[in-house]
Design a protein around this motif. Structure first.
Motif, PDB file in Angstrom:
ATOM      1  N   THR A  48       0.862  -1.188   0.000  1.00  0.00           N
ATOM      2  CA  THR A  48       0.000   0.000   0.000  1.00  0.00           C
ATOM      3  C   THR A  48       0.897   1.236   0.000  1.00  0.00           C
ATOM      4  O   THR A  48       1.972   1.243   0.603  1.00  0.00           O
ATOM      5  CB  THR A  48      -0.946   0.045   1.218  1.00  0.00           C
ATOM      6  N   LEU A  49       0.446   2.250  -0.675  1.00  0.00           N
ATOM      7  CA  LEU A  49       1.136   3.548  -0.739  1.00  0.00           C
ATOM      8  C   LEU A  49       0.139   4.599  -0.300  1.00  0.00           C
ATOM      9  O   LEU A  49      -0.885   4.801  -0.959  1.00  0.00           O
ATOM     10  CB  LEU A  49       1.636   3.821  -2.160  1.00  0.00           C
ATOM     11  N   THR A  50       0.423   5.258   0.814  1.00  0.00           N
ATOM     12  CA  THR A  50      -0.513   6.238   1.360  1.00  0.00           C
ATOM     13  C   THR A  50       0.193   7.563   1.606  1.00  0.00           C
ATOM     14  O   THR A  50       1.417   7.622   1.741  1.00  0.00           O
ATOM     15  CB  THR A  50      -1.124   5.753   2.687  1.00  0.00           C
ATOM     16  N   SER A  51      -0.614   8.618   1.653  1.00  0.00           N
ATOM     17  CA  SER A  51      -0.099   9.948   1.949  1.00  0.00           C
ATOM     18  C   SER A  51      -1.194  10.759   2.619  1.00  0.00           C
ATOM     19  O   SER A  51      -2.384  10.502   2.410  1.00  0.00           O
ATOM     20  CB  SER A  51       0.352  10.660   0.666  1.00  0.00           C
ATOM     21  N   GLU A  52      -0.791  11.740   3.415  1.00  0.00           N
ATOM     22  CA  GLU A  52      -1.755  12.652   4.024  1.00  0.00           C
ATOM     23  C   GLU A  52      -2.176  13.749   3.045  1.00  0.00           C
ATOM     24  O   GLU A  52      -3.039  14.559   3.364  1.00  0.00           O
ATOM     25  CB  GLU A  52      -1.165  13.279   5.286  1.00  0.00           C
ATOM     26  N   TYR A  53      -1.559  13.790   1.856  1.00  0.00           N
ATOM     27  CA  TYR A  53      -1.931  14.821   0.881  1.00  0.00           C
ATOM     28  C   TYR A  53      -3.397  14.684   0.493  1.00  0.00           C
ATOM     29  O   TYR A  53      -3.918  13.580   0.291  1.00  0.00           O
ATOM     30  CB  TYR A  53      -1.072  14.728  -0.388  1.00  0.00           C
ATOM     31  N   ALA A  54      -4.058  15.843   0.384  1.00  0.00           N
ATOM     32  CA  ALA A  54      -5.428  15.944  -0.132  1.00  0.00           C
ATOM     33  C   ALA A  54      -5.487  17.221  -0.974  1.00  0.00           C
ATOM     34  O   ALA A  54      -4.624  18.092  -0.831  1.00  0.00           O
ATOM     35  CB  ALA A  54      -6.421  16.021   1.020  1.00  0.00           C
ATOM     36  N   PRO A  55      -6.464  17.364  -1.847  1.00  0.00           N
ATOM     37  CA  PRO A  55      -6.546  18.572  -2.674  1.00  0.00           C
ATOM     38  C   PRO A  55      -6.578  19.873  -1.864  1.00  0.00           C
ATOM     39  O   PRO A  55      -6.232  20.927  -2.380  1.00  0.00           O
ATOM     40  CB  PRO A  55      -7.846  18.381  -3.458  1.00  0.00           C
ATOM     41  N   THR A  56      -6.975  19.792  -0.609  1.00  0.00           N
ATOM     42  CA  THR A  56      -7.008  20.989   0.236  1.00  0.00           C
ATOM     43  C   THR A  56      -5.703  21.215   0.993  1.00  0.00           C
ATOM     44  O   THR A  56      -5.580  22.183   1.739  1.00  0.00           O
ATOM     45  CB  THR A  56      -8.155  20.892   1.257  1.00  0.00           C
ATOM     46  N   SER A  57      -4.715  20.340   0.800  1.00  0.00           N
ATOM     47  CA  SER A  57      -3.423  20.492   1.483  1.00  0.00           C
ATOM     48  C   SER A  57      -2.685  21.717   0.959  1.00  0.00           C
ATOM     49  O   SER A  57      -2.659  21.967  -0.243  1.00  0.00           O
ATOM     50  CB  SER A  57      -2.555  19.246   1.268  1.00  0.00           C
ATOM     51  N   SER A  58      -2.070  22.452   1.862  1.00  0.00           N
ATOM     52  CA  SER A  58      -1.318  23.654   1.497  1.00  0.00           C
ATOM     53  C   SER A  58      -0.037  23.300   0.766  1.00  0.00           C
ATOM     54  O   SER A  58       0.436  22.157   0.791  1.00  0.00           O
ATOM     55  CB  SER A  58      -0.982  24.461   2.751  1.00  0.00           C
ATOM     56  N   VAL A  59       0.542  24.315   0.137  1.00  0.00           N
ATOM     57  CA  VAL A  59       1.822  24.175  -0.540  1.00  0.00           C
ATOM     58  C   VAL A  59       2.843  23.613   0.445  1.00  0.00           C
ATOM     59  O   VAL A  59       2.901  24.028   1.602  1.00  0.00           O
ATOM     60  CB  VAL A  59       2.278  25.545  -1.089  1.00  0.00           C
ATOM     61  N   GLY A  60       3.621  22.651   0.005  1.00  0.00           N
ATOM     62  CA  GLY A  60       4.635  22.026   0.854  1.00  0.00           C
ATOM     63  C   GLY A  60       4.900  20.606   0.407  1.00  0.00           C
ATOM     64  O   GLY A  60       4.606  20.234  -0.742  1.00  0.00           O
TER      65      GLY A  60
END
Length: 178
Positions: A48-60
């Motif tokens: 599995t490959l997961t990330s906390e990124y979401a379209p509402t995540s700020s630049v970074g």
């Protein structure tokens, strides 16, 4: 006697991805290092490959975390990747205004194009709208210049507007004489 076959080392690395603020999450992928014989990713299960990124995540940057993979003949080590979120394009355009010669300067306003998520002008700070127009300015067009705006998740470009000075009405009345 016997021959002991130990598991080979296999490193699974989440591949880096880049997105623009407001974009959907990319498809996460991984690379593998350490294959033996003619093995490939088909011998791995459960990755599995997961990330906390979401379209509402700020630049970074946000980690892409590989986990859960198993393979009969391999000891697996995981290496995180990252999602790099870049600024979205935002255009600020000074709205055109019209005045009559001699009028006070109008209130300058601007329009925005390029919002992501539910953002609005409240995320912009420092915007100035200036013009060389003054009540004594002659008939013609004078630029309204937007500048100095910043917003965490946006790369801002500016488009000038204009103040159009129209002729004032003048009535000339001949004086009565006797």
């Amino acid at each position: 006697g016997k021959v002991t076959v130990n598991k080979a080392a296999l490193t699974i690395t989440a591949e880096d991805k880049s997105v623009t603020y407001g974009d959907e999450a990319p498809t996460y992928t991984a690379s593998y290092d350490g294959w033996k014989n003619s093995d490939n990713e088909e011998v791995v299960s459960g990755l599995t490959l997961t990330s906390e990124y979401a379209p509402t995540s700020s630049v970074g940057e946000y980690a892409i975390i590989p986990s859960g993979a198993t393979a009969t003949n391999y000891d697996i080590t995981f290496v995180n990747g990252k999602v790099t979120v870049g600024k979205a394009a935002l255009t600020i355009t000074a709205d055109n205004k019209s005045v009559e010669y001699g009028d006070e300067a109008p209130t300058y306003t601007a329009s925005y194009e390029g919002w992501k998520n539910s953002d609005d002008a409240s995320v912009v700070s420092g915007l100035t709208l200036t013009s060389e127009y003054a009540p004594t300015s002659d008939v013609g067009d004078y630029a309204i210049v937007p500048a100095n705006a910043t917003a965490t998740n946006y790369a801002i470009s500016f488009v000038n507007g204009k103040v159009t000075v129209n002729k004032a009405a003048l009535t000339i009345t001949a004086e009565d004489k006797s």
